[in-house]
Scaffold this active site. Structure first.
Site, PDB file in Angstrom:
ATOM      1  CB  SER A  43      -0.876  -0.099   1.147  1.00 24.36           C
ATOM      2  OG  SER A  43      -0.069   0.094   2.188  1.00 24.36           O
ATOM      3  CG  LEU A 107       1.522   1.653   7.658  1.00 20.07           C
ATOM      4  CD1 LEU A 107       0.253   2.345   6.964  1.00 20.07           C
ATOM      5  CD2 LEU A 107       0.824   1.504   8.983  1.00 20.07           C
ATOM      6  CB  VAL A 138       7.839  -0.442   8.760  1.00 19.93           C
ATOM      7  CG1 VAL A 138       7.807   0.930   8.801  1.00 19.93           C
ATOM      8  CG2 VAL A 138       7.141  -1.038  10.140  1.00 19.93           C
ATOM      9  CE  LYS A 139       5.782   0.688   0.282  1.00 18.11           C
ATOM     10  NZ  LYS A 139       4.592   0.695  -0.834  1.00 18.11           N
ATOM     11  CB  VAL A 140      12.212   2.524   5.264  1.00 15.49           C
ATOM     12  CG1 VAL A 140      13.223   3.557   5.173  1.00 15.49           C
ATOM     13  CG2 VAL A 140      11.462   2.260   6.702  1.00 15.49           C
TER      14      VAL A 140
END
Length: 359
Positions: A43, A107, A138-140
């Site tokens: 997402s 996310l 966790v998107k970084v």
């Protein structure tokens, strides 16, 4: 048998590049998991902006939050995190069956933190605790500051999807950061099985940018290379993956339970209508990779896909093509830097538009 399930049998995971309350509540995502073999979800702010604009399922919660929560970013989280948790729960059986190798939901940290290492670490830790699911990624962003944050997060055992990668060099920097982070985690005596990461290489945007440069050159030779940069780059990025995660530095970590950092093919919907709709799918099917597909591309694969393992084929040809781009004066690393900067700005624009929509 659904064609899409053949892809997973060839060692590649198919994820859905979409998430909304509609997909969760009407059973569409569950159906894709059962029938198409979809085994993860990605997402981003643009996806949630579209979900909020098109779904009726957020209206009651949004009205309540406007009364009860003054902070717009907290309203956003209160809308989005239940969807993320529900998707994680839906994929949890697959996550457990795969011993943590698949079944993840992504996310994103706030895009405004893309160039802030400590801010990204703090935000990622907060989101990790807030969602509280073992199959969250966790998107970084893969900016230099984001890569430094990723190394720290790996050391802490937080799952990360490093996004907005557009070149082999950017992907290699992420691989190296992962190995360093795992090394620090190993030195502390922590469980290496508790760190999962993927590296998201964006494809169609590369071809769009490179094709524009090739058109500017305007020779028959340059025009013959249109639509070839992204796949060639991806094939060689996979070779870099194999060298890194089959190499001695990682072998010792793997013996202690560390998982390799799979490449994830992102931006896989074609932007040029003249190109085959599975241009970024069929040539890149191979083991230990992930392809996250928009709904339209998943439907195309289901309808007329012909999955065979091609990722490790024509590697010499891909290398020759990249050399040809350089000879023509197309600097792929410079293109990647521009695309990464533009990608951060695009996500920030979408994020701010989303907050305005919520506010």
């Amino acid at each position: 048998m659904n064609i899409t399930k053949d892809v997973s049998r060839l060692g590649q995971s198919l994820w859905l590049d979409n998430l909304s309350r509609d997909l969760l509540r009407d059973g569409a995502l569950a159906k894709m998991i059962a029938e198409d073999g979809v085994s993860g979800v990605t997402s981003n702010p643009s996806i949630f902006q579209n979900a909020l604009a098109t779904s009726p399922h957020y209206a009651d919660d949004l009205a309540r939050l406007r009364r009860e929560e003054a902070d717009v970013e907290r309203r956003y989280e209160a809308l989005v995190i239940p969807d993320i948790r529900d998707a994680c729960d839906l994929l949890l059986p697959l996550f457990e069956r795969s011993a943590g190798n698949d079944g993840y939901v992504s996310l994103e940290v706030a895009p405004r933190l893309a160039y802030d290492t400590s801010g990204t670490v703090d935000e990622a830790r907060r989101l990790w605790s807030l969602v509280d699911r073992p199959n969250l990624l966790v998107k970084v962003p893969g900016t230099p500051e984001g890569v430094d944050a990723f190394e720290t997060l790996t050391q802490l055992g937080i799952n990360v999807n490093v996004t907005l990668l557009f070149s082999i060099a950017q992907a290699q920097a992420v691989f190296d950061a992962y190995v360093r982070g795992l090394g620090k985690r190993a030195a502390s005596g922590a469980d290496l099985r508790r760190a999962k990461a993927v590296a998201s290489l964006f494809l169609s945007r590369v071809d769009t940018a490179v094709d524009a440069e090739l058109a500017g050159i305007g020779t028959q030779e340059s025009l013959s290379l249109r639509g070839k940069a992204a796949v060639a780059m991806a094939k060689l990025a996979y070779q870099a993956y194999l060298e890194t995660f089959r190499g001695p530095a990682f072998t010792a970590l793997a013996a202690r339970g560390a998982r390799p950092q799979f490449l994830l093919w992102a931006s896989t919907g074609v932007k040029n209508p003249d190109y085959h709709d599975l241009l970024y799918v069929e040539p890149l099917i191979g083991r230990e990779t992930i392809n996250t597909l928009p709904d339209k591309t998943l439907a195309a694969l289901r309808d007329h896909g012909q999955p065979v393992p091609q990722l490790e084929q024509a590697v010499d040809e891909a290398s020759a093509q990249l050399a040809e781009f350089a000879r023509l004066g197309v600097d792929l690393d410079a293109v990647a830097a521009r695309l990464q900067d533009a990608g951060v700005k695009q996500f920030e624009t979408s994020y701010q538009a989303l907050l305005a929509q919520i506010g």
